[in-house]
Design an enzyme around this catalytic site. Structure first.
Site, PDB file in Angstrom:
ATOM      1  N   TYR A 147      42.315 -45.438  13.769  1.00 48.88           N
ATOM      2  CA  TYR A 147      41.853 -46.414  14.769  1.00 48.88           C
ATOM      3  C   TYR A 147      42.655 -46.263  16.066  1.00 48.88           C
ATOM      4  CZ  TYR A 147      40.560 -51.032  16.658  1.00 48.88           C
ATOM      5  OH  TYR A 147      40.101 -52.068  17.444  1.00 48.88           O
ATOM      6  N   GLU A 149      44.749 -43.891  17.241  1.00 50.85           N
ATOM      7  CA  GLU A 149      44.644 -42.605  17.949  1.00 50.85           C
ATOM      8  C   GLU A 149      43.208 -42.346  18.397  1.00 50.85           C
ATOM      9  OE1 GLU A 149      47.187 -41.336  19.035  1.00 50.85           O
ATOM     10  OE2 GLU A 149      48.790 -41.145  17.564  1.00 50.85           O
ATOM     11  N   ASN A 176      43.978 -59.333  20.006  1.00 54.77           N
ATOM     12  CA  ASN A 176      43.306 -60.053  18.906  1.00 54.77           C
ATOM     13  C   ASN A 176      42.399 -61.180  19.408  1.00 54.77           C
ATOM     14  OD1 ASN A 176      45.900 -58.851  18.018  1.00 54.77           O
ATOM     15  ND2 ASN A 176      45.192 -59.503  16.009  1.00 54.77           N
ATOM     16  N   ARG A 188      40.263 -59.802   8.902  1.00 55.12           N
ATOM     17  CA  ARG A 188      41.309 -60.073   9.892  1.00 55.12           C
ATOM     18  C   ARG A 188      41.881 -61.474   9.650  1.00 55.12           C
ATOM     19  NH1 ARG A 188      38.277 -57.744  15.155  1.00 55.12           N
ATOM     20  NH2 ARG A 188      36.462 -58.155  13.853  1.00 55.12           N
ATOM     21  N   PHE A 193      42.320 -66.561   6.840  1.00 52.12           N
ATOM     22  CA  PHE A 193      43.021 -67.829   6.610  1.00 52.12           C
ATOM     23  C   PHE A 193      42.037 -69.005   6.568  1.00 52.12           C
ATOM     24  CE2 PHE A 193      47.577 -66.619   8.247  1.00 52.12           C
ATOM     25  CZ  PHE A 193      47.654 -65.679   7.236  1.00 52.12           C
ATOM     26  N   THR A 212      54.188 -61.446  14.991  1.00 56.65           N
ATOM     27  CA  THR A 212      53.432 -62.309  15.912  1.00 56.65           C
ATOM     28  C   THR A 212      52.145 -61.634  16.387  1.00 56.65           C
ATOM     29  OG1 THR A 212      54.432 -61.480  17.959  1.00 56.65           O
ATOM     30  CG2 THR A 212      55.607 -63.265  16.810  1.00 56.65           C
ATOM     31  N   ASP A 276      52.420 -52.188  10.188  1.00 59.52           N
ATOM     32  CA  ASP A 276      51.917 -53.443  10.757  1.00 59.52           C
ATOM     33  C   ASP A 276      52.807 -53.814  11.959  1.00 59.52           C
ATOM     34  OD1 ASP A 276      50.073 -55.841   9.354  1.00 59.52           O
ATOM     35  OD2 ASP A 276      51.541 -56.564  10.801  1.00 59.52           O
ATOM     36  N   PRO A 277      52.233 -53.917  13.165  1.00 58.95           N
ATOM     37  CA  PRO A 277      53.073 -54.215  14.338  1.00 58.95           C
ATOM     38  C   PRO A 277      53.811 -55.552  14.199  1.00 58.95           C
ATOM     39  CG  PRO A 277      50.906 -53.451  15.017  1.00 58.95           C
ATOM     40  CD  PRO A 277      50.828 -53.672  13.537  1.00 58.95           C
ATOM     41  N   GLN A 279      55.262 -57.417  16.732  1.00 61.37           N
ATOM     42  CA  GLN A 279      54.950 -58.444  17.732  1.00 61.37           C
ATOM     43  C   GLN A 279      53.933 -57.914  18.728  1.00 61.37           C
ATOM     44  OE1 GLN A 279      58.934 -57.621  20.447  1.00 61.37           O
ATOM     45  NE2 GLN A 279      58.568 -59.653  19.665  1.00 61.37           N
TER      46      GLN A 279
HETATM   47  P1  NAD Z   1      32.980 -55.767  14.598  1.00 61.69           P
HETATM   48  O1  NAD Z   1      33.348 -54.925  13.438  1.00 61.69           O
HETATM   49  O2  NAD Z   1      32.415 -57.116  14.348  1.00 61.69           O
HETATM   50  O3  NAD Z   1      31.948 -54.999  15.533  1.00 61.69           O
HETATM   51  C1  NAD Z   1      31.857 -53.603  15.640  1.00 61.69           C
HETATM   52  C2  NAD Z   1      30.389 -53.225  15.659  1.00 61.69           C
HETATM   53  O4  NAD Z   1      30.259 -51.802  15.817  1.00 61.69           O
HETATM   54  C3  NAD Z   1      29.676 -53.579  14.344  1.00 61.69           C
HETATM   55  O5  NAD Z   1      28.461 -54.228  14.630  1.00 61.69           O
HETATM   56  C4  NAD Z   1      29.456 -52.223  13.679  1.00 61.69           C
HETATM   57  O6  NAD Z   1      28.357 -52.204  12.802  1.00 61.69           O
HETATM   58  C5  NAD Z   1      29.285 -51.332  14.897  1.00 61.69           C
HETATM   59  N1  NAD Z   1      29.542 -49.919  14.625  1.00 61.69           N
HETATM   60  C6  NAD Z   1      30.601 -49.377  13.955  1.00 61.69           C
HETATM   61  N2  NAD Z   1      30.489 -48.048  13.914  1.00 61.69           N
HETATM   62  C7  NAD Z   1      29.340 -47.732  14.580  1.00 61.69           C
HETATM   63  C8  NAD Z   1      28.687 -46.517  14.873  1.00 61.69           C
HETATM   64  N3  NAD Z   1      29.185 -45.336  14.477  1.00 61.69           N
HETATM   65  N4  NAD Z   1      27.524 -46.563  15.570  1.00 61.69           N
HETATM   66  C9  NAD Z   1      26.992 -47.751  15.971  1.00 61.69           C
HETATM   67  N5  NAD Z   1      27.580 -48.933  15.723  1.00 61.69           N
HETATM   68  C10 NAD Z   1      28.743 -48.925  15.030  1.00 61.69           C
HETATM   69  O7  NAD Z   1      34.288 -55.865  15.505  1.00 61.69           O
HETATM   70  P2  NAD Z   1      34.545 -56.617  16.889  1.00 61.69           P
HETATM   71  O8  NAD Z   1      35.741 -57.462  16.712  1.00 61.69           O
HETATM   72  O9  NAD Z   1      33.303 -57.209  17.412  1.00 61.69           O
HETATM   73  O10 NAD Z   1      34.987 -55.400  17.818  1.00 61.69           O
HETATM   74  C11 NAD Z   1      34.149 -54.855  18.816  1.00 61.69           C
HETATM   75  C12 NAD Z   1      34.914 -53.817  19.620  1.00 61.69           C
HETATM   76  O11 NAD Z   1      36.046 -54.424  20.251  1.00 61.69           O
HETATM   77  C13 NAD Z   1      35.461 -52.668  18.772  1.00 61.69           C
HETATM   78  O12 NAD Z   1      35.339 -51.465  19.502  1.00 61.69           O
HETATM   79  C14 NAD Z   1      36.912 -53.021  18.596  1.00 61.69           C
HETATM   80  O13 NAD Z   1      37.714 -51.885  18.403  1.00 61.69           O
HETATM   81  C15 NAD Z   1      37.223 -53.723  19.914  1.00 61.69           C
HETATM   82  N6  NAD Z   1      38.363 -54.637  19.747  1.00 61.69           N
HETATM   83  C16 NAD Z   1      38.195 -55.856  19.128  1.00 61.69           C
HETATM   84  C17 NAD Z   1      39.284 -56.685  18.968  1.00 61.69           C
HETATM   85  C18 NAD Z   1      39.165 -58.036  18.308  1.00 61.69           C
HETATM   86  O14 NAD Z   1      40.189 -58.688  18.107  1.00 61.69           O
HETATM   87  N7  NAD Z   1      38.000 -58.558  18.005  1.00 61.69           N
HETATM   88  C19 NAD Z   1      40.556 -56.281  19.425  1.00 61.69           C
HETATM   89  C20 NAD Z   1      40.685 -55.030  20.019  1.00 61.69           C
HETATM   90  C21 NAD Z   1      39.568 -54.224  20.193  1.00 61.69           C
HETATM   91  N1  UDP Z   2      47.578 -60.765   7.980  1.00 62.17           N
HETATM   92  C1  UDP Z   2      48.041 -61.654   7.003  1.00 62.17           C
HETATM   93  N2  UDP Z   2      47.172 -62.072   6.043  1.00 62.17           N
HETATM   94  C2  UDP Z   2      45.862 -61.702   6.025  1.00 62.17           C
HETATM   95  C3  UDP Z   2      45.375 -60.824   7.040  1.00 62.17           C
HETATM   96  C4  UDP Z   2      46.282 -60.371   7.995  1.00 62.17           C
HETATM   97  O1  UDP Z   2      49.222 -62.027   6.985  1.00 62.17           O
HETATM   98  O2  UDP Z   2      45.128 -62.147   5.121  1.00 62.17           O
HETATM   99  C5  UDP Z   2      48.523 -60.329   9.028  1.00 62.17           C
HETATM  100  C6  UDP Z   2      48.573 -58.827   9.238  1.00 62.17           C
HETATM  101  O3  UDP Z   2      49.521 -58.236   8.363  1.00 62.17           O
HETATM  102  C7  UDP Z   2      49.002 -58.743  10.687  1.00 62.17           C
HETATM  103  C8  UDP Z   2      48.365 -59.978  11.329  1.00 62.17           C
HETATM  104  O4  UDP Z   2      48.074 -60.854  10.253  1.00 62.17           O
HETATM  105  O5  UDP Z   2      50.403 -58.860  10.801  1.00 62.17           O
HETATM  106  C9  UDP Z   2      47.093 -59.663  12.090  1.00 62.17           C
HETATM  107  O6  UDP Z   2      46.257 -58.915  11.249  1.00 62.17           O
HETATM  108  P1  UDP Z   2      44.767 -58.534  11.640  1.00 62.17           P
HETATM  109  O7  UDP Z   2      44.242 -57.668  10.546  1.00 62.17           O
HETATM  110  O8  UDP Z   2      44.013 -59.747  11.990  1.00 62.17           O
HETATM  111  O9  UDP Z   2      44.885 -57.713  13.017  1.00 62.17           O
HETATM  112  P2  UDP Z   2      45.891 -56.584  13.574  1.00 62.17           P
HETATM  113  O10 UDP Z   2      46.972 -56.290  12.579  1.00 62.17           O
HETATM  114  O11 UDP Z   2      45.018 -55.423  13.809  1.00 62.17           O
HETATM  115  O12 UDP Z   2      46.423 -57.198  14.791  1.00 62.17           O
END
Ligand code: NAD
Ligand code: UDP
Length: 317
Positions: A147, A149, A176, A188, A193, A212, A276-277, A279
């Site tokens: 993811y 890279e 997030n 997530r 939660f 965090t 896992d990051p 912060q």
């Molecule tokens: P999500 O998983 O709900 O949405 C991703 C969508 O992409 C899904 O509908 C999935 O079916 C579609 N998809 C996956 N692979 C595909 C492919 N090969 N072709 C066509 N469609 C495909 O996640 P989200 O939270 O809505 O994230 C949307 C975008 O925002 C992603 O690119 C994600 O990396 C980015 N993003 C989200 C967050 C967040 O916290 N929500 C944070 C950082 C980046």
């Molecule tokens: N996490 C947790 N319990 C869960 C799911 C996630 O403690 O049931 C923690 C996870 O280890 C991370 C933070 O919550 O430290 C955020 O995780 P998430 O998967 O939502 O996003 P990301 O790590 O990609 O920021």
């Protein structure tokens, strides 16, 4: 008045994508939503299907796509660690081949294109809060690398298309984000939660819960996307951090969710996943300056909406 545009949203049936499609339709645009339903669901956009300006296409962005649009928001990619680690090779392909295909399309039709990048490009950051000029601390061979890279390479491609072909690009680094329409099994932290609390199950805090995160409500994020796309000059590329600077430990989040749901769930500790990051907090000075954006919905306010959504979703089964 907003000028009517034809806009492609990849990943449009996902959590963020569905809110973006809805918002673009409300502003009077024509929207083409493309998704392969890997993590997205038709349910998320069912209410848009009868809208005369909405079109839905099942398509995988790792294959070329030919449509005529003015703008592209490239969101297609699984975002939850459990989903993007399920088929890591496909995750990298989605980010990298998907970016190449969407950039190729944008070049051919002279469309403006925004990439949904991520705070994960900073990895486990050694600088806090993170500013856009920080290059990050990513393990290139760990389980999150497909993811992190993949998204870093997509940013590289965006900037090379910009330099080499003068493409109009915008790169948003999303921190997030949570809200209604996250899937019950998304995995997530916010959705886990809330679902656990509402079901009276144990709340699974990974590690000590002292890591965090900064949580942004979906409506604020969508507003940020649109301002970045619409309210910046063509030469403005980003990358731009979009996120809520309010920072919480995961343990604090667990306690807040228990209190707000009135749940009897206990907090249990589970092993911390590798890499896992520790912060994460966005510095949003650039967004404030360039697009006058900052989040307006604080965590507890956003959680009220999100808890109501999951309560309803769980009742419907
Ligand atoms: P999500 O998983 O709900 O949405 C991703 C969508 O992409 C899904 O509908 C999935 O079916 C579609 N998809 C996956 N692979 C595909 C492919 N090969 N072709 C066509 N469609 C495909 O996640 P989200 O939270 O809505 O994230 C949307 C975008 O925002 C992603 O690119 C994600 O990396 C980015 N993003 C989200 C967050 C967040 O916290 N929500 C944070 C950082 C980046
Ligand atoms: N996490 C947790 N319990 C869960 C799911 C996630 O403690 O049931 C923690 C996870 O280890 C991370 C933070 O919550 O430290 C955020 O995780 P998430 O998967 O939502 O996003 P990301 O790590 O990609 O920021």
């Amino acid at each position: 008045m907003t000028q009517n545009k034809r806009i492609l949203v990849t990943g449009g049936s996902g959590f963020l994508g569905s809110h973006l499609c809805e918002r673009l339709l409300k502003s009077g645009h024509d929207v083409i939503c493309v998704d392969n339903y890997f993590t997205g669901r038709k349910q998320n956009i069912r209410h848009l299907l009868t809208h005369p300006c909405f079109e839905l296409m099942r398509h995988d962005v790792t294959f070329p796509l030919y449509v005529e649009v003015d703008e592209i928001y490239n969101l297609a990619c699984p975002a939850s660690p459990i989903h993007y680690q399920h088929d890591p090779v496909q995750t990298t392909k989605t980010s990298v081949h998907g970016a190449i295909n969407m950039l190729g399309l944008a070049k051919r039709i002279k469309a403006k294109i925004m990439q949904a990048s991520t705070s994960e490009v900073y990895g486990d950051p050694t600088r806090h809060p993170q500013t856009e000029d920080y290059w990050g601390n990513v393990n290139p061979i760990g389980p999150r690398a497909c993811y992190d890279e993949g998204k870093r390479c997509a940013e590289t491609l965006f900037f090379d298309y910009h330099r080499q072909h003068n493409l109009r690009i915008k790169v948003a680094r999303i921190f997030n984000t949570y809200g209604p329409r996250m899937a019950i099994n998304d995995g997530r932290v916010v959705s886990n939660f809330i679902v656990q609390a509402l079901r009276g199950e144990d709340i699974t805090v990974y590690g000590e819960g002292q890591q965090t995160r900064s949580f942004c409500y979906v409506d604020d994020m969508v507003e940020g996307f649109i301002r970045l796309m619409e309210n910046t000059p063509d030469e403005f590329t980003g990358p731009m951090n979009l996120g809520n600077p309010g920072e919480f430990t995961i343990y604090q989040l667990a306690e807040t969710v228990i209190r707000m749901t009135g749940s009897t769930s206990r907090i249990v500790k589970r092993p911390l996943p590798q890499d896992d990051p520790m912060q994460r907090q966005p510095d949003i000075t650039l967004a404030r300056k360039a697009i006058g954006w900052e989040p307006t919905i604080q965590l507890e306010q956003g959680l009220v909406q999100t808890i109501a959504f999951f309560r309803n979703a769980l009742q419907q089964g």
